[in-house]
Write a protein that holds these residues in place. Structure first.
Motif, PDB file in Angstrom:
ATOM      1  N   PRO A  21       0.817  -1.218   0.000  1.00  0.00           N
ATOM      2  CA  PRO A  21       0.000   0.000   0.000  1.00  0.00           C
ATOM      3  C   PRO A  21       0.855   1.275   0.000  1.00  0.00           C
ATOM      4  CG  PRO A  21      -0.053  -1.036   2.166  1.00  0.00           C
ATOM      5  CD  PRO A  21       0.707  -1.961   1.264  1.00  0.00           C
ATOM      6  N   ASP A  22       2.155   1.117   0.249  1.00  0.00           N
ATOM      7  CA  ASP A  22       3.059   2.267   0.262  1.00  0.00           C
ATOM      8  C   ASP A  22       3.529   2.682  -1.132  1.00  0.00           C
ATOM      9  OD1 ASP A  22       2.916   2.266   3.047  1.00  0.00           O
ATOM     10  OD2 ASP A  22       4.626   0.916   3.234  1.00  0.00           O
ATOM     11  N   HIS A  23       3.198   1.887  -2.142  1.00  0.00           N
ATOM     12  CA  HIS A  23       3.629   2.180  -3.512  1.00  0.00           C
ATOM     13  C   HIS A  23       2.445   2.075  -4.466  1.00  0.00           C
ATOM     14  CE1 HIS A  23       7.909   2.108  -2.574  1.00  0.00           C
ATOM     15  NE2 HIS A  23       7.687   1.037  -1.845  1.00  0.00           N
ATOM     16  N   PRO A  24       2.463   2.881  -5.521  1.00  0.00           N
ATOM     17  CA  PRO A  24       1.431   2.732  -6.542  1.00  0.00           C
ATOM     18  C   PRO A  24       1.655   1.429  -7.320  1.00  0.00           C
ATOM     19  CG  PRO A  24       3.083   4.309  -7.249  1.00  0.00           C
ATOM     20  CD  PRO A  24       3.433   3.914  -5.840  1.00  0.00           C
ATOM     21  N   THR A  25       0.751   1.094  -8.206  1.00  0.00           N
ATOM     22  CA  THR A  25       0.913  -0.072  -9.060  1.00  0.00           C
ATOM     23  C   THR A  25       1.189   0.422 -10.479  1.00  0.00           C
ATOM     24  OG1 THR A  25      -0.648  -1.308  -7.688  1.00  0.00           O
ATOM     25  CG2 THR A  25      -0.135  -2.232  -9.859  1.00  0.00           C
ATOM     26  N   TYR A  26       2.328  -0.013 -11.017  1.00  0.00           N
ATOM     27  CA  TYR A  26       2.754   0.423 -12.340  1.00  0.00           C
ATOM     28  C   TYR A  26       2.911  -0.776 -13.272  1.00  0.00           C
ATOM     29  CZ  TYR A  26       4.276   5.005 -10.411  1.00  0.00           C
ATOM     30  OH  TYR A  26       4.356   6.236  -9.818  1.00  0.00           O
ATOM     31  N   VAL A  27       2.661  -0.515 -14.554  1.00  0.00           N
ATOM     32  CA  VAL A  27       2.974  -1.455 -15.627  1.00  0.00           C
ATOM     33  C   VAL A  27       3.692  -0.641 -16.698  1.00  0.00           C
ATOM     34  CG1 VAL A  27       2.029  -2.911 -17.475  1.00  0.00           C
ATOM     35  CG2 VAL A  27       0.984  -2.964 -15.206  1.00  0.00           C
ATOM     36  N   ALA A  28       4.798  -1.171 -17.194  1.00  0.00           N
ATOM     37  CA  ALA A  28       5.522  -0.495 -18.267  1.00  0.00           C
ATOM     38  C   ALA A  28       5.308  -1.248 -19.577  1.00  0.00           C
ATOM     39  CB  ALA A  28       7.012  -0.409 -17.943  1.00  0.00           C
ATOM     40  N   ILE A  29       5.211  -0.463 -20.647  1.00  0.00           N
ATOM     41  CA  ILE A  29       5.102  -1.014 -21.999  1.00  0.00           C
ATOM     42  C   ILE A  29       6.067  -0.223 -22.869  1.00  0.00           C
ATOM     43  CG2 ILE A  29       3.607  -1.458 -23.975  1.00  0.00           C
ATOM     44  CD1 ILE A  29       1.222  -1.355 -22.047  1.00  0.00           C
ATOM     45  N   LYS A  30       6.982  -0.922 -23.517  1.00  0.00           N
ATOM     46  CA  LYS A  30       7.972  -0.286 -24.380  1.00  0.00           C
ATOM     47  C   LYS A  30       8.711   0.826 -23.637  1.00  0.00           C
ATOM     48  CE  LYS A  30       6.332   0.664 -28.488  1.00  0.00           C
ATOM     49  NZ  LYS A  30       5.500   0.894 -29.682  1.00  0.00           N
ATOM     50  N   GLY A  31       8.968   0.590 -22.328  1.00  0.00           N
ATOM     51  CA  GLY A  31       9.720   1.539 -21.531  1.00  0.00           C
ATOM     52  C   GLY A  31       8.904   2.681 -20.951  1.00  0.00           C
ATOM     53  N   ARG A  75       6.894  -7.881 -23.876  1.00  0.00           N
ATOM     54  CA  ARG A  75       6.907  -9.149 -24.602  1.00  0.00           C
ATOM     55  C   ARG A  75       5.635  -9.953 -24.308  1.00  0.00           C
ATOM     56  NH1 ARG A  75      11.130 -11.153 -27.202  1.00  0.00           N
ATOM     57  NH2 ARG A  75      10.932 -13.243 -28.024  1.00  0.00           N
ATOM     58  N   ALA A  76       5.237 -10.021 -23.053  1.00  0.00           N
ATOM     59  CA  ALA A  76       4.037 -10.781 -22.677  1.00  0.00           C
ATOM     60  C   ALA A  76       2.799 -10.197 -23.358  1.00  0.00           C
ATOM     61  CB  ALA A  76       3.870 -10.785 -21.164  1.00  0.00           C
ATOM     62  N   LEU A  77       2.674  -8.883 -23.363  1.00  0.00           N
ATOM     63  CA  LEU A  77       1.514  -8.265 -23.997  1.00  0.00           C
ATOM     64  C   LEU A  77       1.519  -8.517 -25.501  1.00  0.00           C
ATOM     65  CD1 LEU A  77       1.460  -4.985 -21.924  1.00  0.00           C
ATOM     66  CD2 LEU A  77      -0.322  -6.745 -21.946  1.00  0.00           C
ATOM     67  N   ALA A  78       2.678  -8.418 -26.121  1.00  0.00           N
ATOM     68  CA  ALA A  78       2.778  -8.671 -27.568  1.00  0.00           C
ATOM     69  C   ALA A  78       2.353 -10.090 -27.908  1.00  0.00           C
ATOM     70  CB  ALA A  78       4.200  -8.411 -28.048  1.00  0.00           C
ATOM     71  N   GLN A  79       2.682 -11.025 -27.025  1.00  0.00           N
ATOM     72  CA  GLN A  79       2.395 -12.438 -27.279  1.00  0.00           C
ATOM     73  C   GLN A  79       1.080 -12.893 -26.637  1.00  0.00           C
ATOM     74  OE1 GLN A  79       6.167 -13.997 -25.728  1.00  0.00           O
ATOM     75  NE2 GLN A  79       6.789 -14.397 -27.844  1.00  0.00           N
ATOM     76  N   SER A  80       0.350 -11.965 -26.053  1.00  0.00           N
ATOM     77  CA  SER A  80      -0.899 -12.294 -25.345  1.00  0.00           C
ATOM     78  C   SER A  80      -0.661 -13.406 -24.327  1.00  0.00           C
ATOM     79  CB  SER A  80      -1.997 -12.685 -26.343  1.00  0.00           C
ATOM     80  OG  SER A  80      -2.239 -11.642 -27.252  1.00  0.00           O
ATOM     81  N   SER A  81       0.399 -13.231 -23.555  1.00  0.00           N
ATOM     82  CA  SER A  81       0.817 -14.242 -22.578  1.00  0.00           C
ATOM     83  C   SER A  81       0.657 -13.727 -21.158  1.00  0.00           C
ATOM     84  CB  SER A  81       2.289 -14.601 -22.814  1.00  0.00           C
ATOM     85  OG  SER A  81       2.784 -15.405 -21.769  1.00  0.00           O
TER      86      SER A  81
END
Length: 125
Positions: free
Chosen positions: A42-52, A79-85
């Motif tokens: 809870p002390d950090h936000p949730t991030y996802v990076a795509i292509k940096g 890579r996971a998003l590109a491969q729908s993995s």
């Protein structure tokens, strides 16, 4: 009768409910800092990076600890998003060697995220 131009939103990337996004930031975010933003604290936000590019997905429980997309949280999941993995081993930033079809999928995901989540920075080494 006017209709939406297919060229404007070819795949319907616009969210169902309008999202007010902040101007994109290009703050440097280290891989170590990104890893802390994995939805487990809870002390950090949730991030996802795509292509940096780092997106703040904190408001979407799907990326939280019990969410179906938690595997992407705190990582550059290109890579996971590109491969729908959903495999943890595919959640990594390298995608340059993928076929054009998968790169197109990745670009579609980038567009999807950019219309829904604030861009908070760029991953730096």
């Amino acid at each position: 009768m006017a209709s939406a131009s297919p060229a404007a939103e070819p795949k319907g990337f616009a969210p169902k409910n309008p999202v007010k996004l902040d101007p994109p930031k290009d703050d440097p975010i280290s891989e170590a800092e990104l890893a802390k933003c994995d939805g487990n604290s809870p002390d950090h936000p949730t991030y996802v990076a795509i292509k940096g590019t780092v997106f703040d997905v904190t408001a979407n429980s799907a990326y939280g600890t019990k969410g179906q997309y938690h595997v992407f949280a705190g990582k550059d999941a290109s890579r996971a998003l590109a491969q729908s993995s959903l495999k943890i081993e595919d959640c990594r930033p390298d995608y340059e060697d993928l076929p054009d079809k998968e790169k197109t999928v990745l670009n579609d995901w980038f567009t999807f995220f950019s219309k829904r989540y604030n861009i908070v920075g760029k991953v730096v080494e």
